[in-house]
Structure formats: C-alpha cells, structure tokens
Write an enzyme that holds these catalytic residues in place. Structure first.
Site: not given
Length: 574
Positions: A201, A477
């Site tokens: 990511c 997260s």
C-alpha cells in the site's frame, strides 16, 4: 588455511560443512550443484515473504535473485527460502484478520527455525506487507547473525478520473457507496484502477511506516526502503545488500550492535515525523524485546510527543511513498530531523557507518513540499500520540496527522466484535457525537488483535470521520483516518476497563493532554468489575489458540516469548 576457511571456523555453518563427520551433509550440497569452494564459503540465508495473495509481496522473488547475485559476487553462498505472510488488505474485514498479527510471530519463528536448522551464517530478509516487515526484523535481532533488511517496495498510485488514488480510497468508497454517494458503476471503475502495480500500500500506512523504520533503525541500506516495487533500481539495492552482508560477516557487525535504545528512539522519531501507522507502537516494542531492551508503548509515546510532524504523507497528508522517494527519500526526512536534534547521529548501521556519516552528503531539496524542514514543521508534535487514563491504564494510541480537532467527548456505544459495529455503520444505526467502542478484539480476546479499517473507512466514506470517535482494544490499519484510538489496555478479555463500559457512559478523549478517560468513579469501575466474567472463545484449537495462550499485552508489543533479556545463548554464538 585460506582467509575464507579461517572465517568459517567461527561461523555457525561450520557445523554442517566442516570435517569428516559432515560428509553426509556435504553430499546433499553436491547434489544441488554446489562446488567445493561454495560449500566452504559462508552460508547466507536469503529469506523472502513472497506469495501470490496480493501485490504486496509479488515482486520479492525477483528481488531475491539480485540479493543472491550480490552474495555470490562477494564470496558467499546464498541459500534462498520463503516464509509465510498474511496480507492485511485481503484479510481485512472478516475472520481472516485474526491471523494478521499472529503471522508476525510465525514469520519471526519460522525464519529463526530455518536459520537454526541449516546453520546459516547471515541473513538478508525481504518483506513486503505489514506484519512481515517487523517479523523479519524481529528474526534478525533474535538470531543476531549479520543481517540486512530489504523492503519489497510500495505500489504505484492509481488514477481515478485524474485523481491520484490508493487502496485507502477503495475502503472509503465502500462507505460512500453505502449511503448512495457512489454508484455501482463508479465503485467498479475505481476498484479496477486503484492498485496498478506490484508493491505494498502506497501511502504511510503500516508497511511504509515499518520500511521507514528499517532505514532509521539502521537495518536497511539508505534509500533502499523508498523505491517503489516496479522500479528497477530495487534490484541494484538488492545486489548491494547481498554484497554488504558479506562485509558485515567480515566485520562481525550484528543486529544487536545496530538495534540499540538510541536506534529505537530514532525509529520512533521517524514514525512520528512521517505521520506513520499506530502499529509501530506494537512493532517497535516487539523488536526491542528480541534484543532484551525494555521499550514499551509509553517509551514510544514519549518520543512521539517531542518529535515534529514534517512529512505530508497520506492518509493524513497529500503525498504517497513514491513522491517522497523522488524528492530525496527517507534520508531527506532523516537529515532534517538530525540537523535539528531529533535523531541520534552516532548509531551504527548496516553500512558500517553511523547515521550521521550516512547522511553527511544529503542536501536539502528546497524544490519540494513533501517533507518540511523540522524547524518549520506541519505541527510541532508528532502525527501519532500516546494516551493514558482510567479507561487505558496500560495506554492507547491515536494517529492525529491531518486532524484539526484533538479533543472529543461523547457517550459510549458498545460492540463486542467488529462485525456488529460495521453492521451498525452500514445501516446508519449509530448517532453523530457517539464514541463507538469495539472490544474483545485485543491480542488474547480476538484472538489476534484485528484491524478495524473496514469500519473506520466506512465512517469516513459516510462523511462522519470527524463527527464520531472510535476506541478499541484491537488495532487500526495505517490507512485509518479520524479520531480512532487503538491498543486500549488492559484489553476487555482480561477484565480491562474497556470491558466494563456500558452504553451511554461518557468518554473523554484529549490528544493534546494525552488522556483517555471515562466519567466513572473508581468505586463504580470496581463494582462493575465484580460482575464481569471472562467470555468464552470459539478458538479452542490450532494456531490462534496457541497465540491466545502465549501473547502478552499490547503495551509491551504483544509478544509471545520471554525475549532477549532471558537468553542464555545467542544462536550466532553457537
């Protein structure tokens, strides 16, 4: 006796290659095509977390080949192996997320067992997703053989109708879709373009946060953690890492020479300065634990408190990892922190030089606004804040990067698992101003301390990110935005205050003062504790059961063994 053989006499691999008793072992090596010279050279484990679960780790096998070339070029014998990894983006939002944090321990354990079992002399570890980075670094300091860490690199940003997007936008798109703010067609279009390449990511989520840590702590080569996965320069970094690890063998520079208290403080400083993931408050104590250093959530929070926030990175800012790499990378960030007194420059690194020596040639880039000067920061305190109070005696953590309101008071709305909270968010059965409480999601209670990105992203997508708060004994997260407090300890499963909350209790959050309290007297909390009883779990066998039996509290990194402080013999000294 030549120089290589002389070195071999002090290395672990002598136990499998030297002397008449090891003729059976050597026969296996000859079976794989090794020459006599290669058998008697140092053995270097090249460990990767490659898999086909997601783009995060898909480029690691390619990069491992470059590492092996570097090792061989420098006179070593590379031995490649893979370990597991759990990719959070795929595990997110369902029961699979329970496997994520336990996978960190499994990675460290499996690398340790492979290196021990085959008597490797050094380690180059490649990792690409959230838990694989700290897991690999934990293995390095646990084994204490000469080691270099390599990040597989971040994904490139996607493009949706002219706008740069990441997977964060995908999770938030689900929230928009749930309230009719995004059509089925738009959701389909953005999901096809959000993730256009290999790599983890792309913003300062957990993977890039821990990649930043790898350079700051000294286990990775300068600049190596910033280059995106598709960039061919990654192969050059990998080749160099293979060569450099052979130098570390010669110089006998080991991970515990590098990962000191000062190095851990440097790592915490770059997390704060980059607005990094709250998960670093779990992983840094766990890495420290492997060295026998006490460095818990409160120690991390102290560094966060006095470090300025200078890197304008998503999710709180505007840019992604690729952007920072292209204006100077992690060394640019570290240089301004060092020049302004926020880093210890005397820490040794895998280059054989100190942080200050590595950064000596780094020049400030005035033609960019990704990284601000540390004396002219975005905010004067870090992008991540530690909290403590009667609701969190063992602490909690919140990312404040990009937030304007740092205080929140509201009534509790309690859920005993994430699925129930997400359903309430999807159905809009919560109220503005509430503090959503998700509990029994801690290390033991989950088990596995799941991340709550599905719920937080849905709230943000509904436009409610600044209008509610969320607290949990689970995790968030690195992509989470909004007033979201995680790692609340003690966790509900062992009778922590979060497990005693009732709907309507008034919760006060103050990220300026660093406090998290519920407006209940000590007497009321004590009375509720007498009525509390532990909850049964469905996980009564297998890996998650073992994890729940062994795991410690989040404040100490959620670790599962006694650590370096209790070690009688280090593997590297066998």
């Amino acid at each position: 006796m030549n120089a290589k053989t002389n070195i071999k006499q002090r290395l672990p691999s002598r136990h499998v290659t030297e002397g008449p008793a090891r003729a059976p072992h050597r026969s296996y090596f000859y079976a794989m095509g090794l020459t006599t010279e290669q058998i008697h050279q140092p053995f270097v484990g090249v460990a990767s977390c490659w898999n086909e679960a997601a783009p995060c780790n898909i480029a690691l096998m390619r990069q491992a080949q470059a590492v092996k070339k570097g090792v061989a070029h420098a006179g070593g014998t590379p031995r490649e192996f893979c370990t597991i990894t759990v990719t959070d983006g795929i595990a997110m939002g369902h029961d699979g997320m329970r496997s994520s944090l336990p996978s960190r321990e499994c990675i460290a354990d499996s690398v340790e067992l492979t290196v021990r079992g085959h008597a490797y002399d050094a380690l180059v570890g490649l990792a690409g997703c959230d838990k694989s980075l700290p897991g690999m670094m934990m293995a390095m300091v646990r084994l204490n053989v000469p080691s270099i860490f390599i990040y597989g690199g971040s994904i490139l940003p996607g493009n949706f109708r002219g706008q740069q997007v990441t997977v964060q936008d995908m999770f938030e798109a689900v929230g928009k879709h749930s309230v009719g703010a995004m059509s089925d067609e738009d959701l389909d279009e953005i999901e096809r373009v959000a993730c256009p390449s290999a790599g983890a990511c792309g913003a300062q989520f957990t993977a890039n946060t821990m990649a930043t840590v790898s350079e700051a702590i000294g286990l990775a080569l300068p600049y190596s953690a910033g280059a995106p996965a598709p960039y061919e320069i990654r192969d050059a970094f990998c080749m160099t890492a293979g060569e450099k690890v052979m130098e570390l063998i010669d110089q006998n520079i080991r991970p515990r020479d590098i990962v000191t208290r000062k190095a851990l403080e440097n790592a915490a400083a770059v997390v704060a300065a980059s607005g990094g993931s709250t998960n670093a408050a779990l992983h840094l104590p766990a890495i420290a634990h492997e060295c026998g250093i006490k460095f818990d959530l409160f120690d991390v929070a102290e560094i966060f408190k006095k470090t300025p926030y200078v890197a304008d990175l998503k999710p709180g800012g505007r840019y992604v990892a690729k952007d920072m790499f292209e204006v100077g990378g992690i060394p640019l960030l570290m240089k301004t922190l060092l020049d302004n007194g926020f880093l210890h420059g005397d820490c040794i690194t895998v280059t054989g030089r100190t942080i200050a020596e590595n950064l000596k040639s780094v020049k400030w880039n005035p033609h960019q606004d990704v990284v601000h000067p540390a004396d002219k920061p975005i905010t004067v305190t870090g992008g991540v804040v530690g909290l403590k109070g009667n609701l969190a005696p063992e602490g909690a953590i919140v990312k404040v990067a990009g937030m304007s309101n740092l205080r929140f008071t509201g009534p509790a709305r309690c859920f005993d698992r994430e699925e129930d909270a997400f359903e309430a968010v999807q159905n809009r059965t919560y109220r503005e101003g509430e503090v959503i409480v998700i509990r029994y999601e801690g290390p033991k209670g989950g088990p596995g301390m799941r991340e709550m990105l599905q719920t937080t992203a849905a709230l943000t997508g509904q436009g409610m990110g600044g209008k509610i708060a969320l607290i949990t004994d689970g995790r968030f997260s690195g992509a989470t935005r909004g007033f979201c407090i995680g790692h609340v300890g003690p966790e509900a499963a062992i009778g922590g205050p979060i497990g005693l909350l009732e709907d309507g209790d008034i919760i006060e959050i103050d990220a300026v003062a660093g406090t998290l309290n519920v407006k209940l007297s000590d007497q009321e909390l004590a009375q509720r504790k007498t009525k509390w009883s532990a909850r049964a779990t469905n996980h009564t066998t297998g890996a998650l059961w073992k994890y729940a039996q062994q795991v410690g509290p989040a404040v100490g990194g959620a670790v599962t063994h006694p650590g370096g402080a209790h070690e009688k013999q280090c593997y590297a000294d066998i």
